[in-house]
Design a protein around this motif. Structure first.
Motif, PDB file in Angstrom:
ATOM      1  N   GLU A  36       2.698   9.492  12.221  1.00 43.26           N
ATOM      2  CA  GLU A  36       3.238   8.546  13.367  1.00 43.26           C
ATOM      3  C   GLU A  36       2.649   7.383  13.256  1.00 43.26           C
ATOM      4  OE1 GLU A  36       2.259   8.822  17.988  1.00 43.26           O
ATOM      5  OE2 GLU A  36       3.453  10.796  17.193  1.00 43.26           O
ATOM      6  N   ALA A  37       1.406   7.408  12.665  1.00 42.29           N
ATOM      7  CA  ALA A  37       0.865   5.871  12.473  1.00 42.29           C
ATOM      8  C   ALA A  37       1.502   5.001  11.391  1.00 42.29           C
ATOM      9  CB  ALA A  37      -0.644   6.127  12.290  1.00 42.29           C
ATOM     10  N   THR A  38       1.791   5.995  10.355  1.00 36.67           N
ATOM     11  CA  THR A  38       2.523   5.333   9.215  1.00 36.67           C
ATOM     12  C   THR A  38       3.912   4.768   9.454  1.00 36.67           C
ATOM     13  OG1 THR A  38       1.248   6.737   7.614  1.00 36.67           O
ATOM     14  CG2 THR A  38       3.276   5.588   6.821  1.00 36.67           C
ATOM     15  N   THR A  39       4.456   5.736  10.535  1.00 41.71           N
ATOM     16  CA  THR A  39       5.914   5.397  10.799  1.00 41.71           C
ATOM     17  C   THR A  39       5.779   4.009  11.896  1.00 41.71           C
ATOM     18  OG1 THR A  39       6.582   7.493  10.848  1.00 41.71           O
ATOM     19  CG2 THR A  39       7.761   6.452  12.256  1.00 41.71           C
ATOM     20  N   LEU A  40       4.902   4.041  12.643  1.00 42.44           N
ATOM     21  CA  LEU A  40       4.632   2.700  13.620  1.00 42.44           C
ATOM     22  C   LEU A  40       4.588   1.583  12.741  1.00 42.44           C
ATOM     23  CD1 LEU A  40       2.836   4.245  16.579  1.00 42.44           C
ATOM     24  CD2 LEU A  40       5.237   3.578  16.646  1.00 42.44           C
TER      25      LEU A  40
ATOM     26  N   ARG B 250       9.038  -3.634   9.366  1.00 44.09           N
ATOM     27  CA  ARG B 250      10.396  -3.806   9.157  1.00 44.09           C
ATOM     28  C   ARG B 250      10.805  -4.913  10.373  1.00 44.09           C
ATOM     29  NH1 ARG B 250      14.484  -1.883  12.020  1.00 44.09           N
ATOM     30  NH2 ARG B 250      12.917  -0.540  13.061  1.00 44.09           N
ATOM     31  N   LEU B 251      10.490  -4.748  11.590  1.00 47.61           N
ATOM     32  CA  LEU B 251      11.091  -5.723  12.546  1.00 47.61           C
ATOM     33  C   LEU B 251      10.294  -7.068  12.392  1.00 47.61           C
ATOM     34  CD1 LEU B 251      10.359  -3.202  15.733  1.00 47.61           C
ATOM     35  CD2 LEU B 251      12.718  -4.031  14.875  1.00 47.61           C
ATOM     36  N   VAL B 252       9.249  -7.195  12.152  1.00 54.26           N
ATOM     37  CA  VAL B 252       8.711  -8.529  12.044  1.00 54.26           C
ATOM     38  C   VAL B 252       9.286  -9.085  10.672  1.00 54.26           C
ATOM     39  CG1 VAL B 252       6.505  -9.902  11.338  1.00 54.26           C
ATOM     40  CG2 VAL B 252       6.539  -8.143  13.018  1.00 54.26           C
ATOM     41  N   SER B 253       9.342  -8.457   9.555  1.00 52.54           N
ATOM     42  CA  SER B 253       9.851  -9.056   8.357  1.00 52.54           C
ATOM     43  C   SER B 253      11.482  -9.461   8.619  1.00 52.54           C
ATOM     44  CB  SER B 253      10.032  -7.992   7.158  1.00 52.54           C
ATOM     45  OG  SER B 253       8.678  -7.605   6.726  1.00 52.54           O
TER      46      SER B 253
END
Length: 194
Positions: A41-45, A51-54
């Motif tokens: 879950e931490a890795t997914t977050l 992904r969103l910031v990039s």
């Protein structure tokens, strides 16, 4: 009457030991499964954040336009190793549209972005008056580089004298002690054949 036979003390101890080992193995498996779920879950977050910031930065920088202002006839895109100002459309923000001055910079350990509506008479917006929005926290390293053409070396500074908009921009980020993949952006105006 027949002799009744019960369990001996040794048999009871052995049975309890085996049962304890089975319970211990089951609890260890459940705990490992829970820890694995937490790590996944931490890795997914973390990957979603990356992904969103990039994607936001790529879209915004890709749309950098070579607007010539009255004060800067050479165009407006200024940058150093850890700060960048440019003009691009702002899309997807309620109540705000059109060209905006944008500024990306590191404030402590937070990557911040600012927006000011574009006005051709401004040499540079008053960034001290503009609201800074946190884009990313726990940033320990943020550097920018600029490329004039595909064969040239990366430059640490970009100013009016270099040209209107660089052919490529490279952002390097280290977040929570992990390096993100380099984000290399090619502005749309070069892809459109300008």
């Amino acid at each position: 009457m027949g002799e009744q036979r019960g369990f001996t003390l040794v048999e009871v101890v052995v049975a309890l030991t085996v049962m304890s080992l089975l319970v211990l193995a089951t609890l260890t498996a459940v705990r490992t499964l829970g820890d694995t779920h937490t790590r996944v879950e931490a890795t997914t977050l973390r990957l979603d954040e990356m992904r969103l910031v990039s994607q936001f930065l790529r879209n915004s920088l890709r749309q950098a336009v070579p607007v010539r202002t009255l004060a800067r006839p050479g165009g407006y895109l200024l940058g150093g190793r850890d700060e960048l100002s440019w003009i691009a459309p702002l899309q997807g923000v309620e109540g705000v549209a059109g060209l905006q001055y944008k500024r990306l910079f590191l404030d402590g350990d937070t990557l911040m972005i600012q927006f000011v509506p574009f006005h051709p008479a401004l040499e540079s917006p008053d960034w001290a008056e503009a609201t800074a929005h946190p884009l990313l926290t726990d940033v320990s390293e943020f550097t920018l580089a600029f490329r004039e053409n595909p064969q040239s070396a990366w430059l640490e500074q970009w100013g009016e004298q270099e040209g209107v908009v660089p052919r490529a921009l490279k952002l390097q980020l280290r977040v929570r002690e992990r390096y993100w993949p380099d984000l290399i952006v090619l502005p749309d105006l070069y892809q459109a054949g300008y």
